[in-house]
Design a protein around this motif. Structure first.
Motif, PDB file in Angstrom:
ATOM      1  N   GLY B 399      50.144  31.747 -11.269  1.00 30.50           N
ATOM      2  CA  GLY B 399      50.713  30.812 -12.239  1.00 30.50           C
ATOM      3  C   GLY B 399      50.317  29.372 -11.931  1.00 30.50           C
ATOM      4  O   GLY B 399      49.934  28.612 -12.819  1.00 30.50           O
ATOM      5  N   TRP B 400      50.395  29.030 -10.648  1.00 27.08           N
ATOM      6  CA  TRP B 400      50.040  27.664 -10.263  1.00 27.08           C
ATOM      7  C   TRP B 400      48.574  27.371 -10.575  1.00 27.08           C
ATOM      8  O   TRP B 400      48.239  26.328 -11.117  1.00 27.08           O
ATOM      9  CB  TRP B 400      50.290  27.440  -8.769  1.00 27.08           C
ATOM     10  CG  TRP B 400      51.646  26.929  -8.440  1.00 27.08           C
ATOM     11  CD1 TRP B 400      52.309  25.901  -9.049  1.00 27.08           C
ATOM     12  CD2 TRP B 400      52.537  27.419  -7.424  1.00 27.08           C
ATOM     13  NE1 TRP B 400      53.541  25.716  -8.472  1.00 27.08           N
ATOM     14  CE2 TRP B 400      53.713  26.625  -7.463  1.00 27.08           C
ATOM     15  CE3 TRP B 400      52.470  28.431  -6.470  1.00 27.08           C
ATOM     16  CZ2 TRP B 400      54.795  26.824  -6.611  1.00 27.08           C
ATOM     17  CZ3 TRP B 400      53.531  28.628  -5.622  1.00 27.08           C
ATOM     18  CH2 TRP B 400      54.696  27.839  -5.695  1.00 27.08           C
ATOM     19  N   ASP B 403      47.974  27.180 -14.289  1.00 26.55           N
ATOM     20  CA  ASP B 403      48.544  25.945 -14.817  1.00 26.55           C
ATOM     21  C   ASP B 403      47.686  24.743 -14.425  1.00 26.55           C
ATOM     22  O   ASP B 403      47.476  23.823 -15.205  1.00 26.55           O
ATOM     23  CB  ASP B 403      49.968  25.786 -14.281  1.00 26.55           C
ATOM     24  CG  ASP B 403      50.643  24.525 -14.790  1.00 26.55           C
ATOM     25  OD1 ASP B 403      50.776  24.400 -16.014  1.00 26.55           O
ATOM     26  OD2 ASP B 403      51.015  23.669 -13.966  1.00 26.55           O
ATOM     27  N   LEU B 408      49.913  25.535 -19.383  1.00 25.49           N
ATOM     28  CA  LEU B 408      50.719  26.729 -19.645  1.00 25.49           C
ATOM     29  C   LEU B 408      49.950  27.762 -20.469  1.00 25.49           C
ATOM     30  O   LEU B 408      50.195  28.973 -20.349  1.00 25.49           O
ATOM     31  CB  LEU B 408      52.027  26.318 -20.324  1.00 25.49           C
ATOM     32  CG  LEU B 408      52.951  25.560 -19.347  1.00 25.49           C
ATOM     33  CD1 LEU B 408      53.948  24.696 -20.087  1.00 25.49           C
ATOM     34  CD2 LEU B 408      53.679  26.530 -18.442  1.00 25.49           C
ATOM     35  N   ILE B 411      48.411  30.153 -18.140  1.00 22.19           N
ATOM     36  CA  ILE B 411      49.245  31.238 -17.607  1.00 22.19           C
ATOM     37  C   ILE B 411      49.186  32.447 -18.537  1.00 22.19           C
ATOM     38  O   ILE B 411      49.083  33.592 -18.087  1.00 22.19           O
ATOM     39  CB  ILE B 411      50.698  30.744 -17.404  1.00 22.19           C
ATOM     40  CG1 ILE B 411      50.705  29.672 -16.312  1.00 22.19           C
ATOM     41  CG2 ILE B 411      51.616  31.893 -17.044  1.00 22.19           C
ATOM     42  CD1 ILE B 411      52.070  29.123 -15.975  1.00 22.19           C
TER      43      ILE B 411
END
Lengths: 692, 692
Positions: B399-400, B403, B408, B411
């Protein structure tokens, strides 16, 4: 308002004096013949030996952390403040555990003796008196400490006072974490180990004196369910009060003003907001002291009724007292509604716990034992999952109500309301393991079925009250952590402002926050996994040693004259294992927020606290309630609840499997996870002024 | 870019043609002698009977929901759009399940026959071919549907296109929820029921033809692990692609621009962002079709190696293909990194799952069986809790990274990358229960140990691959829900703007959000509890019926000639119970977000989704992995992993208890909870434009 700390200190001292009276009253009672006195001495010595070794390790921990605080807060000129406040919070926790457990290890055998010579009512009073020492020490020392801290520092700048109370809470919480986990591992390793060889393999009854593990099992009740539980409740109490005080200290004035709408002075309203939690602690303790005496005087009524009332009524009485006191300070009835919502919420959580661990659901678990241990375990887990729903919903409603009346400060206040009866709740909680021990001593001492019947009945009630106590502890933990999150955000924003940064954006729909939530979900899992594995591993070592003794000591299993077990070796094994195994889960809880905060920043940390809260609250409710339900389902079958399937039948054996699984659930991992979320929150609070 | 939907449609059609070829190839293969053909017919008829009855109920559900959508979206002029898109998403899910399961119920007996006449490699290919029908239908119908929807609506206003794809996803997801839970209850009720009477009480082996429950048990493999799993994976695939498309449609331009930094046109970058997920689906499906043929051609290698490679390599090949294709569209390599992070994350989650369910941890669970079922269950739960850590951490890192590169939207893209190999992953997933069925048929048909040895080896691999598939399905679910949360917030803000309100404040430290998080935590618990209870209850009814048949049919248990069990009654019992019991958990998942959203508002709903995500991800990983580990620990003992403790020993019996607990964990409740979080998210997405 400036008199409040003095009232708190005075009430704390009264509570400690009453505790001392109970202590000496218990000690002066007859401890029975030499056989049971010797067994009790073994238990007491084993328990104190564990506490001494545990405290040595904790002393090293406290030295390390207080040095770190000393240097960490040096730059702000608060090094000594933080270090000493941390040490005070920690030391008072240790003291409460020490006195309470010592009283319990005197009270256990005297409860047996009272049951033998005077009957049920006298035994109930003796066990209650023993528990009252712990209950009064926990609340008395907590209130005394917080009163002293407030008296000394309330007039210092907010940042100084804040640091002192936060460090005090970290001391209380982190000691509680180790005490609860270490004690929990000890008690369940000994319990599971003794049961596996004794009940399952050698087919001898619970607490049979031939089993070398039974002394350790009874020691475990004291170090886990008394000293560990005491540290846990002390921590809940301190953390809830500190959270409310801390919010009172720094919430924007317009959010606090509804507390005393007629009072135009910010200084004075803020002083009210900071003082109110302590005032409520004072009222709650006063009511609880009275409550303890009333409960004792009702000893001729059925114990189940008396003790349930003792758990549920006192918070309402405290709030009733507040109804008369608060107007004198110009505090609005909104505060009463908020406190009442907390107390009512705690009662609902407690009653729901009671339902899931002693009523319909346990009959279903018992019935599912008819198709074997697999279906028993499945049903128990389903009951545990289901049992999370109403308590979590209740906490949501309490939170909404509190927020509606007094904003986020109100949520902190609701947690204090939930814990207003701490002294008596802890008394009843500590009563349970004392009664359990009394039963063990009577069995080991061969006092016969009449005495055992009394102690069994006392212990059965204790089982339920322990579950109720856990439920409201988890409830207050959730509300406290919610309040602490607010305070953490304020501290971080102050720190950012000092560095010229704008306020922290904590948008829920933000990759860092959401990833933080997922990250936080990991921590309760790890604490759950390490504690469950620790119990399994320590129990395995104990099983080996008990098997060795049965194999190598001639005549032991047959119960021949002169063939004595060596309980000290088991006690030593359990002590060593528990102290070694408590370190990893304890370290996770304390180090994780520090690493997340400094390496990944406040945003991820806030997310992680929310994730740990959601998963931790769920897991700890699930574990506490499933564990209690399995235990009571087994007891239900033993009392003939399934016609045609008595003790020793296949259905009963299946229920014993569920109970074994439930043991670390309810007394090690579940409480460990519940403390984890609070420790993470108070550690985060303490470091928040250094984060961005 | 406007050609993309056509490519997707074409690739989808190719996949369906290949699926048809496999279908007819399987059907044309010899099905063996009349004995096993008859058993296979029982299984096929039972499975189809379940599907027909389930589909009737789902037809009512679809009629109700599509009517609600028709009227709910009427005011926006999109009533017919929403209703038809919902029905299409739902119908394609049902079709995929129908074709896939029909192929599987032909392939099972032909795998047995291939094992008997041609040996391991031919049997492996037959089972794979059967699975490939499901795999290709799932991805082919998914891509075909999404391609058609895009082709038809991509040029309509964003709001119209958004409503269409959201409704399509709701159709896919809610059917998957019912199919997974209903199938899961069926398969585990039949499995647990047959095992309890057969293995534990009557002491006859697994799949023994005397046991009236074995046909239902084998039917269960098809309706749960094939039709249910297929619906689940189809839903994951559709939801991931829809989430990315939906974000592409409405993310602010500056957040999408990094996707094609050289392209100054918002319209064209947005078209790329919407088209990219479909493009990747197309590439992934093409690679997967090739991969299926390559996997078949490697059938002479050890199955465990071949199938592990088949699960892990294809996503990387798809991204490799994207490396060559994306530059033609001016898409930056950031997209490749993001997709690669997703694929790598999926592989890590899969490998960690593999580790926890087939390596060191299962040896520890097996060893803990030596001290009884209690310690076995404790250890398994600890393994399950521990197994959540690395997957959740991996998802945080993915996710990091995503992102960091693409915000977003990235993701959502990572989730698509994780599922690029869906067709082949599903092929391998469906292969497992086919091999399992083949073993059951061989046992029931009395084909002897040589055939059984081959089918056992094939089935053992299937067990692990199933766990790996579940792991990456949960992983993609988490990322998809995170992406959907973003989209939900945007939709609510648009709705608020239309009513003259400012944007929604979704501060994490807000009483409504935090209470929402706690509220959301309740829902996975309730779905877990209701599904586990449902399995227990349905299994209990089956146990009673099997016991009755053993009691009332003379000579059945002794295996006398002419004493025939009545499997149809068990099949009927399981069907009725599963369909009845799937309704409550399904209703919770679908109704909860609607009630929360309309009664308590978007803020609480967003919190509830986050809380359900944290708790749901944890519970479903815990349940899937603990379940797989218990199952394999039992198999490890059966294969002689604990010297001196063979099949039938006390240690083995303890391991069977763990396996029984794990059954509903891994195949009913765990997958049910995983779908819950997605269903809640897509339902919230659909209603978001009406919330404030």
């Amino acid at each position: 308002m400036e008199q409040l700390p003095l009232y708190a200190i005075a009430t704390g001292v009264v509570a400690l004096v009453v505790a001392a009276l109970f202590y000496f009253r218990v000690k002066a009672a007859p401890e029975g013949g030499p056989a049971i006195a010797r067994i009790a001495r073994y238990i007491r010595e084993g328990a104190m030996a564990f506490l001494v070794r545990e405290y040595k390790v904790l002393a090293i921990y406290a030295a390390v952390v207080s040095s770190a605080l000393f240097f960490g807060f040096q730059s702000q000129g608060l090094g000594a403040h933080a270090a000493l406040a941390f040490l005070s919070g920690a030391a008072l926790s240790l003291l409460a555990g020490f006195f309470g457990m010592r009283a319990a290890t005197f009270a256990n055998v005297r409860t047996t003796e009272a049951a033998r010579t005077k009957g049920m009512a006298a035994a109930l009073v003796m066990a209650l008196d023993g528990g009252a020492v712990m209950g009064l020490c926990v609340a008395g020392l907590g209130l005394l400490g917080l009163g002293l801290v407030t008296k000394l520092f309330a007039d210092t700048p907010h940042h100084t006072f804040g640091t002192v109370i936060h460090a005090f809470a970290v001391g209380a919480s982190s000691i509680a974490l180790f005490a609860r986990i270490g004690g929990g591992i000890y008690t369940k390793a000994a319990d599971v180990g003794a049961d596996i060889v004794g009940k399952v393999e050698a087919n001898i009854p619970e607490d049979d004196p031939r089993n070398p593990g039974v002394i350790a099992d009874n020691v475990g009740d004291n170090v886990g369910d008394i000293a560990g539980m005491g540290a846990d409740i002390y921590e809940s109490y301190v953390a809830a009060i500190v959270a409310a005080m801390a919010l009172g200290l720094t919430m924007p004035f317009q959010e606090l003003q509804p507390l005393a709408p007629d009072n135009p002075s910010e200084v004075s309203v803020r002083a009210l907001a900071v003082g109110l939690p302590i005032l409520l602690g004072t009222l709650g303790l006063a009511v609880s002291i009275l409550g303890i005496f009333i409960t004792r005087s009702l000893s001729s009524l059925p114990p189940a009724t008396v003790l349930r009332l003792a758990l549920i009524v006192p918070p309402f009485l405290a709030i009733g007292a507040a109804y008369f006191v608060l107007p004198h300070f110009g505090i609005t009835t909104s505060a009463l509604v908020t406190l009442g919502a907390g107390a009512l919420g705690g009662a609902v959580v407690g009653l729901v716990t009671d339902y899931y661990t002693s009523m319909g659901p346990i009959h279903k678990i018992a019935a599912s034992s008819l198709t074997g241990p697999g279906t028993n375990v499945i049903r128990g887990l389903a009951v545990g999952l289901e049992s999370c729903a109403i308590p979590l919903l209740t906490l949501c409603i309490v939170g909404w109500v509190a927020d509606h009346y007094l904003g986020l400060y109100g949520i902190a206040l609701a947690a204090v309301g939930m814990l207003a009866g701490t002294a008596i709740v802890m008394t009843v909680d500590a009563y349970g393991p004392i009664a359990d021990n009394a039963g063990g001593i009577s069995e080991m001492g061969g006092l016969g079925p009449d005495v055992r019947k009394i102690t069994d009945e006392l212990a059965a009630v204790g089982n339920t009250t322990a579950a109720v106590g856990k439920g409201s502890a988890i409830g207050s933990a959730v509300l406290t952590v919610v309040a602490l999150l607010v305070k953490i955000k304020m501290e971080v924003n102050a720190s950012r402002a000092a560095r010229g940064l704008g306020p922290l954006s904590l948008n829920l729909v933000d990759a860092e926050v959401l990833m933080g939530i997922l990250f936080g979900a990991i921590l309760p899992c790890l604490v759950g996994a390490t504690t469950m594995t620790a119990v399994g591993r320590a129990a395995g070592a104990i099983v080996e040693e008990i098997r060795r003794q049965f194999r190598e000591i001639p005549g032991l299993l047959e119960g021949k004259e002169g063939a004595e077990p060596q309980p000290a070796r088991i006690v030593d094994l359990a002590t060593t294992a528990a102290i070694r195994e408590m370190l990893a889960p304890g370290a996770i809880a304390i180090i994780a927020p520090v690493l997340i905060g400094f390496l990944l920043g406040a945003k991820v940390l806030a997310g992680a606290l929310a994730g740990a809260l959601a998963v931790g609250a769920t897991l700890s409710l699930l574990m506490a309630n499933a564990g209690g339900a399995w235990d009571n389902a087994k007891k239900f079958i033993e009392k003939g609840g399934l016609p045609g399937h008595k003790k020793g039948s296949d259905a009963h054996k299946a229920a014993v499997v569920g109970d074994t699984v439930g043991d670390p659930f309810k007394d090690t991992s579940g409480p460990g996870v519940a403390i984890l979320i609070k420790v993470m929150a108070v550690v985060s609070l303490l470091i928040a002024p250094m984060l961005t």
